[in-house]
Scaffold this motif. Structure first.
Motif, PDB file in Angstrom:
ATOM      1  N   ASN A  11       0.810  -1.214   0.000  1.00  0.00           N
ATOM      2  CA  ASN A  11       0.000   0.000   0.000  1.00  0.00           C
ATOM      3  C   ASN A  11       0.842   1.262   0.000  1.00  0.00           C
ATOM      4  OD1 ASN A  11      -1.118   2.213   2.152  1.00  0.00           O
ATOM      5  ND2 ASN A  11      -2.656   1.569   0.702  1.00  0.00           N
ATOM      6  N   PHE A  12       0.395   2.246  -0.790  1.00  0.00           N
ATOM      7  CA  PHE A  12       0.870   3.625  -0.713  1.00  0.00           C
ATOM      8  C   PHE A  12      -0.353   4.502  -0.489  1.00  0.00           C
ATOM      9  CE2 PHE A  12       4.551   2.872  -3.936  1.00  0.00           C
ATOM     10  CZ  PHE A  12       5.388   2.432  -2.939  1.00  0.00           C
ATOM     11  N   ASN A  13      -0.283   5.413   0.483  1.00  0.00           N
ATOM     12  CA  ASN A  13      -1.330   6.425   0.643  1.00  0.00           C
ATOM     13  C   ASN A  13      -0.969   7.600  -0.247  1.00  0.00           C
ATOM     14  OD1 ASN A  13      -2.313   4.705   2.590  1.00  0.00           O
ATOM     15  ND2 ASN A  13      -2.699   6.321   4.069  1.00  0.00           N
ATOM     16  N   ILE A  14      -1.954   8.086  -0.978  1.00  0.00           N
ATOM     17  CA  ILE A  14      -1.703   9.132  -1.970  1.00  0.00           C
ATOM     18  C   ILE A  14      -2.628  10.327  -1.738  1.00  0.00           C
ATOM     19  CG2 ILE A  14      -0.730   7.583  -3.692  1.00  0.00           C
ATOM     20  CD1 ILE A  14      -4.258   8.634  -4.130  1.00  0.00           C
ATOM     21  N   VAL A  15      -2.269  11.467  -2.299  1.00  0.00           N
ATOM     22  CA  VAL A  15      -3.047  12.694  -2.116  1.00  0.00           C
ATOM     23  C   VAL A  15      -4.041  12.910  -3.258  1.00  0.00           C
ATOM     24  CG1 VAL A  15      -2.910  15.218  -1.914  1.00  0.00           C
ATOM     25  CG2 VAL A  15      -1.245  13.771  -0.723  1.00  0.00           C
ATOM     26  N   ASP A  16      -3.625  12.646  -4.493  1.00  0.00           N
ATOM     27  CA  ASP A  16      -4.457  12.913  -5.669  1.00  0.00           C
ATOM     28  C   ASP A  16      -4.648  11.602  -6.446  1.00  0.00           C
ATOM     29  OD1 ASP A  16      -5.282  13.526  -8.341  1.00  0.00           O
ATOM     30  OD2 ASP A  16      -4.488  15.559  -8.134  1.00  0.00           O
ATOM     31  N   LEU A  17      -5.824  11.018  -6.335  1.00  0.00           N
ATOM     32  CA  LEU A  17      -6.076   9.702  -6.912  1.00  0.00           C
ATOM     33  C   LEU A  17      -5.892   9.683  -8.424  1.00  0.00           C
ATOM     34  CD1 LEU A  17      -6.945   6.766  -6.484  1.00  0.00           C
ATOM     35  CD2 LEU A  17      -9.319   7.529  -6.671  1.00  0.00           C
ATOM     36  N   GLU A  18      -6.472  10.616  -9.131  1.00  0.00           N
ATOM     37  CA  GLU A  18      -6.377  10.612 -10.601  1.00  0.00           C
ATOM     38  C   GLU A  18      -4.935  10.810 -11.074  1.00  0.00           C
ATOM     39  OE1 GLU A  18      -8.799   9.491 -12.497  1.00  0.00           O
ATOM     40  OE2 GLU A  18      -9.903   9.288 -10.627  1.00  0.00           O
ATOM     41  N   ARG A  19      -4.212  11.693 -10.404  1.00  0.00           N
ATOM     42  CA  ARG A  19      -2.805  11.920 -10.754  1.00  0.00           C
ATOM     43  C   ARG A  19      -1.992  10.639 -10.552  1.00  0.00           C
ATOM     44  NH1 ARG A  19       0.820  15.900  -7.145  1.00  0.00           N
ATOM     45  NH2 ARG A  19       0.350  14.216  -5.716  1.00  0.00           N
ATOM     46  N   SER A  20      -2.231   9.939  -9.462  1.00  0.00           N
ATOM     47  CA  SER A  20      -1.504   8.697  -9.185  1.00  0.00           C
ATOM     48  C   SER A  20      -1.881   7.601 -10.163  1.00  0.00           C
ATOM     49  CB  SER A  20      -1.751   8.239  -7.751  1.00  0.00           C
ATOM     50  OG  SER A  20      -1.133   9.128  -6.841  1.00  0.00           O
ATOM     51  N   LEU A  21      -3.159   7.462 -10.476  1.00  0.00           N
ATOM     52  CA  LEU A  21      -3.590   6.455 -11.454  1.00  0.00           C
ATOM     53  C   LEU A  21      -2.918   6.705 -12.805  1.00  0.00           C
ATOM     54  CD1 LEU A  21      -7.392   6.131 -10.634  1.00  0.00           C
ATOM     55  CD2 LEU A  21      -5.621   4.383 -10.280  1.00  0.00           C
ATOM     56  N   ALA A  22      -2.880   7.959 -13.214  1.00  0.00           N
ATOM     57  CA  ALA A  22      -2.247   8.297 -14.500  1.00  0.00           C
ATOM     58  C   ALA A  22      -0.749   7.990 -14.460  1.00  0.00           C
ATOM     59  CB  ALA A  22      -2.479   9.770 -14.831  1.00  0.00           C
ATOM     60  N   PHE A  23      -0.080   8.311 -13.368  1.00  0.00           N
ATOM     61  CA  PHE A  23       1.351   8.051 -13.244  1.00  0.00           C
ATOM     62  C   PHE A  23       1.642   6.560 -13.329  1.00  0.00           C
ATOM     63  CE2 PHE A  23       4.933   6.687 -10.687  1.00  0.00           C
ATOM     64  CZ  PHE A  23       5.968   7.395 -11.268  1.00  0.00           C
ATOM     65  N   TYR A  24       0.954   5.751 -12.550  1.00  0.00           N
ATOM     66  CA  TYR A  24       1.243   4.312 -12.521  1.00  0.00           C
ATOM     67  C   TYR A  24       0.925   3.638 -13.856  1.00  0.00           C
ATOM     68  CZ  TYR A  24       2.688   4.427  -7.729  1.00  0.00           C
ATOM     69  OH  TYR A  24       3.406   4.687  -6.588  1.00  0.00           O
ATOM     70  N   ASP A  25      -0.053   4.144 -14.550  1.00  0.00           N
ATOM     71  CA  ASP A  25      -0.350   3.608 -15.882  1.00  0.00           C
ATOM     72  C   ASP A  25       0.761   3.998 -16.861  1.00  0.00           C
ATOM     73  OD1 ASP A  25      -1.640   2.441 -18.077  1.00  0.00           O
ATOM     74  OD2 ASP A  25      -2.897   4.203 -18.406  1.00  0.00           O
ATOM     75  N   LYS A  26       1.103   5.285 -16.885  1.00  0.00           N
ATOM     76  CA  LYS A  26       2.103   5.768 -17.847  1.00  0.00           C
ATOM     77  C   LYS A  26       3.504   5.240 -17.543  1.00  0.00           C
ATOM     78  CE  LYS A  26       3.959   9.975 -19.915  1.00  0.00           C
ATOM     79  NZ  LYS A  26       3.912  11.438 -19.963  1.00  0.00           N
ATOM     80  N   ALA A  27       3.912   5.260 -16.288  1.00  0.00           N
ATOM     81  CA  ALA A  27       5.281   4.893 -15.929  1.00  0.00           C
ATOM     82  C   ALA A  27       5.515   3.390 -15.880  1.00  0.00           C
ATOM     83  CB  ALA A  27       5.656   5.501 -14.574  1.00  0.00           C
ATOM     84  N   LEU A  28       4.484   2.618 -15.483  1.00  0.00           N
ATOM     85  CA  LEU A  28       4.696   1.193 -15.249  1.00  0.00           C
ATOM     86  C   LEU A  28       3.669   0.274 -15.908  1.00  0.00           C
ATOM     87  CD1 LEU A  28       5.627   1.553 -11.495  1.00  0.00           C
ATOM     88  CD2 LEU A  28       7.207   1.078 -13.380  1.00  0.00           C
TER      89      LEU A  28
END
Length: 126
Positions: A11-28
């Motif tokens: 688990n990672f706790n995050i501040v901005d859900l959409e920003r994190s979803l986009a990052f993990y999709d694009k980066a990994l």
């Protein structure tokens, strides 16, 4: 008693859900497998999958925690192995601006997600 456990998720706790979803999709290339939303809207849990293993990354958004998380000395990390041309992937992450540490002697590097969590990137084992 002999316990025969297996890894399920991290688990990672995050501040901005959409920003994190986009990052993990694009980066990994991680995709949402499932999500759980609190009935009162106080939290959203999203489980990301690599589509190849049973392990998942849970990212947790908490409505009442809009400030960045204190990650201490950040002496923990998630590790991902990437198939294909490792140097091309490293260059892609550099273009994204998310490479935060490189150890060329050990042949590895780390990227940082939008909340400051470090992810080690290694070539896929052959």
């Amino acid at each position: 008693m002999l316990i025969n456990s297996k890894f399920d998720h991290f688990n990672f706790n995050i501040v901005d859900l959409e920003r994190s979803l986009a990052f993990y999709d694009k980066a990994l290339g991680l995709k949402e497998a499932r999500r759980k939303v609190a009935p009162d809207g106080s939290y959203i849990l999203v489980f990301l999958t690599d589509g190849r293993t049973g392990f998942s990354l849970e990212i947790t958004w908490l409505r009442d925690h809009p400030q960045p998380y204190n990650l201490g000395e950040c002496e923990f990390h998630l590790c991902m192995r990437v198939p294909g041309d490792y140097e091309a992937v490293r260059n892609y992450h550099k273009e994204m601006g998310c490479v935060c540490y490189e150890n060329t002697v050990m042949g590895l590097y780390f990227i940082s997600d939008p909340d400051g969590y470090w992810i080690e990137i290694l070539p896929e084992e052959e």
